[in-house]
Design a protein around this motif. Structure first.
Motif, PDB file in Angstrom:
ATOM      1  N   PRO A  79       0.880  -1.273   0.174  1.00  0.00           N
ATOM      2  CA  PRO A  79       0.120   0.177  -0.066  1.00  0.00           C
ATOM      3  C   PRO A  79       0.925   1.322  -0.065  1.00  0.00           C
ATOM      4  CG  PRO A  79      -0.135  -0.960   2.093  1.00  0.00           C
ATOM      5  CD  PRO A  79       0.511  -1.956   1.328  1.00  0.00           C
ATOM      6  N   PHE A  80       1.912   1.413   0.753  1.00  0.00           N
ATOM      7  CA  PHE A  80       2.686   2.532   0.303  1.00  0.00           C
ATOM      8  C   PHE A  80       3.577   2.852  -0.828  1.00  0.00           C
ATOM      9  CE2 PHE A  80       3.851   1.527   5.122  1.00  0.00           C
ATOM     10  CZ  PHE A  80       2.714   2.030   5.766  1.00  0.00           C
ATOM     11  N   LEU A  81       3.825   1.791  -1.567  1.00  0.00           N
ATOM     12  CA  LEU A  81       4.082   1.972  -3.073  1.00  0.00           C
ATOM     13  C   LEU A  81       2.980   2.471  -3.783  1.00  0.00           C
ATOM     14  CD1 LEU A  81       6.410  -1.131  -3.553  1.00  0.00           C
ATOM     15  CD2 LEU A  81       7.182   1.085  -3.149  1.00  0.00           C
ATOM     16  N   THR A  82       1.863   1.928  -3.563  1.00  0.00           N
ATOM     17  CA  THR A  82       0.675   2.539  -4.501  1.00  0.00           C
ATOM     18  C   THR A  82       0.104   3.947  -4.073  1.00  0.00           C
ATOM     19  OG1 THR A  82      -0.257   0.064  -4.456  1.00  0.00           O
ATOM     20  CG2 THR A  82      -1.704   1.873  -4.873  1.00  0.00           C
ATOM     21  N   LEU A  83       0.286   4.057  -2.666  1.00  0.00           N
ATOM     22  CA  LEU A  83      -0.035   5.550  -2.201  1.00  0.00           C
ATOM     23  C   LEU A  83       0.957   6.672  -2.765  1.00  0.00           C
ATOM     24  CD1 LEU A  83      -1.660   7.385  -0.620  1.00  0.00           C
ATOM     25  CD2 LEU A  83      -0.229   6.728   1.533  1.00  0.00           C
ATOM     26  N   THR A  84       2.370   6.261  -2.743  1.00  0.00           N
ATOM     27  CA  THR A  84       3.063   7.200  -3.183  1.00  0.00           C
ATOM     28  C   THR A  84       3.044   7.475  -4.687  1.00  0.00           C
ATOM     29  OG1 THR A  84       4.999   5.675  -3.510  1.00  0.00           O
ATOM     30  CG2 THR A  84       4.973   6.791  -1.435  1.00  0.00           C
ATOM     31  N   LEU A  85       2.762   6.492  -5.492  1.00  0.00           N
ATOM     32  CA  LEU A  85       2.606   6.719  -7.080  1.00  0.00           C
ATOM     33  C   LEU A  85       1.204   7.384  -7.071  1.00  0.00           C
ATOM     34  CD1 LEU A  85       3.186   6.421  -9.968  1.00  0.00           C
ATOM     35  CD2 LEU A  85       2.191   4.105  -9.658  1.00  0.00           C
ATOM     36  N   PHE A  86       0.102   7.016  -6.600  1.00  0.00           N
ATOM     37  CA  PHE A  86      -1.078   7.574  -6.853  1.00  0.00           C
ATOM     38  C   PHE A  86      -0.959   9.117  -6.210  1.00  0.00           C
ATOM     39  CE2 PHE A  86      -3.924   3.772  -7.784  1.00  0.00           C
ATOM     40  CZ  PHE A  86      -3.043   3.432  -8.597  1.00  0.00           C
ATOM     41  N   ILE A  87      -0.279   9.451  -5.084  1.00  0.00           N
ATOM     42  CA  ILE A  87      -0.248  10.698  -4.742  1.00  0.00           C
ATOM     43  C   ILE A  87       0.620  11.625  -5.763  1.00  0.00           C
ATOM     44  CG2 ILE A  87       1.160  12.416  -3.110  1.00  0.00           C
ATOM     45  CD1 ILE A  87       0.585  10.249  -0.820  1.00  0.00           C
ATOM     46  N   ALA A  88       1.484  10.776  -6.517  1.00  0.00           N
ATOM     47  CA  ALA A  88       2.126  11.871  -7.475  1.00  0.00           C
ATOM     48  C   ALA A  88       1.084  12.002  -8.793  1.00  0.00           C
ATOM     49  CB  ALA A  88       3.386  11.008  -7.989  1.00  0.00           C
ATOM     50  N   MET A  89       0.263  11.236  -9.068  1.00  0.00           N
ATOM     51  CA  MET A  89      -0.658  11.127 -10.056  1.00  0.00           C
ATOM     52  C   MET A  89      -1.995  12.098  -9.814  1.00  0.00           C
ATOM     53  SD  MET A  89      -0.253   7.491 -12.106  1.00  0.00           S
ATOM     54  CE  MET A  89      -1.595   6.664 -11.192  1.00  0.00           C
ATOM     55  N   PHE A  90      -2.468  11.759  -8.590  1.00  0.00           N
ATOM     56  CA  PHE A  90      -3.863  12.404  -8.117  1.00  0.00           C
ATOM     57  C   PHE A  90      -3.884  13.533  -7.325  1.00  0.00           C
ATOM     58  CE2 PHE A  90      -4.572   7.885  -9.501  1.00  0.00           C
ATOM     59  CZ  PHE A  90      -4.987   8.303 -10.973  1.00  0.00           C
ATOM     60  N   GLU A  91      -2.819  13.758  -6.707  1.00  0.00           N
ATOM     61  CA  GLU A  91      -3.152  14.834  -5.469  1.00  0.00           C
ATOM     62  C   GLU A  91      -3.167  16.204  -5.955  1.00  0.00           C
ATOM     63  OE1 GLU A  91      -0.798  15.651  -1.205  1.00  0.00           O
ATOM     64  OE2 GLU A  91       0.613  15.598  -3.098  1.00  0.00           O
ATOM     65  N   ARG A  92      -2.608  16.658  -7.213  1.00  0.00           N
ATOM     66  CA  ARG A  92      -2.875  17.719  -7.920  1.00  0.00           C
ATOM     67  C   ARG A  92      -4.205  18.104  -8.250  1.00  0.00           C
ATOM     68  NH1 ARG A  92      -0.088  15.686 -13.551  1.00  0.00           N
ATOM     69  NH2 ARG A  92       1.059  14.159 -11.867  1.00  0.00           N
ATOM     70  N   ASP A  93      -5.216  16.995  -8.178  1.00  0.00           N
ATOM     71  CA  ASP A  93      -6.902  17.201  -8.582  1.00  0.00           C
ATOM     72  C   ASP A  93      -7.254  17.600  -7.426  1.00  0.00           C
ATOM     73  OD1 ASP A  93      -6.005  16.454 -11.157  1.00  0.00           O
ATOM     74  OD2 ASP A  93      -6.323  14.309 -10.798  1.00  0.00           O
ATOM     75  N   ASN A  94      -6.692  17.719  -6.269  1.00  0.00           N
ATOM     76  CA  ASN A  94      -7.425  18.037  -5.129  1.00  0.00           C
ATOM     77  C   ASN A  94      -7.218  19.438  -4.407  1.00  0.00           C
ATOM     78  OD1 ASN A  94      -8.949  15.259  -4.448  1.00  0.00           O
ATOM     79  ND2 ASN A  94      -6.843  14.700  -4.728  1.00  0.00           N
TER      80      ASN A  94
END
Length: 120
Positions: A79-94
């Protein structure tokens, strides 16, 4: 199923800003390319050494293409690998601080201990 291959994908894509953007824009194309070109290379090895047998299962491929971190967690991706990648991809949308991280956690809230095995 290869938890190693899932984690290798998440790890290598997260560490390359160009791959992060490709994964965000065209997940199916990036997953196909990565599986064909990078899945069988030796992690962190700069020689031509490679294997020939590593492939995603249909369920793994579908979860990666769908950006489905819940399914990836169920399949054993860390889950930490998924979280860090998905933060890089989607955090900007929030717009709110930690909004993406809170949504990520909420989607995993239905899991009880023991969690799916994330050992590779």
């Amino acid at each position: 199923m290869s938890k190693y291959l899932l984690d290798k994908f998440l790890y290598t894509v997260d560490r390359d800003p160009e791959l992060v953007e490709r994964y965000r824009a065209d997940p199916q194309g990036l997953v196909r390319w990565w599986e064909a070109e990078r899945a069988n290379t030796v992690l962190n090895c700069h020689t031509a050494e490679a294997s020939t047998w590593l492939r995603f299962t249909p369920a793994e491929r579908a979860a990666l293409i769908a950006h489905d971190h819940v399914a990836l967690f169920q399949l054993g991706a860390h889950p930490f690998l998924t979280l860090t990648l998905f933060i890089a991809m989607f955090e900007r949308d929030n717009t709110e601080p930690l909004e993406y991280q809170k949504a990520y956690a909420a989607r995993l809230a239905h899991f009880d201990l023991p969690y799916p095995d994330i050992a590779t």
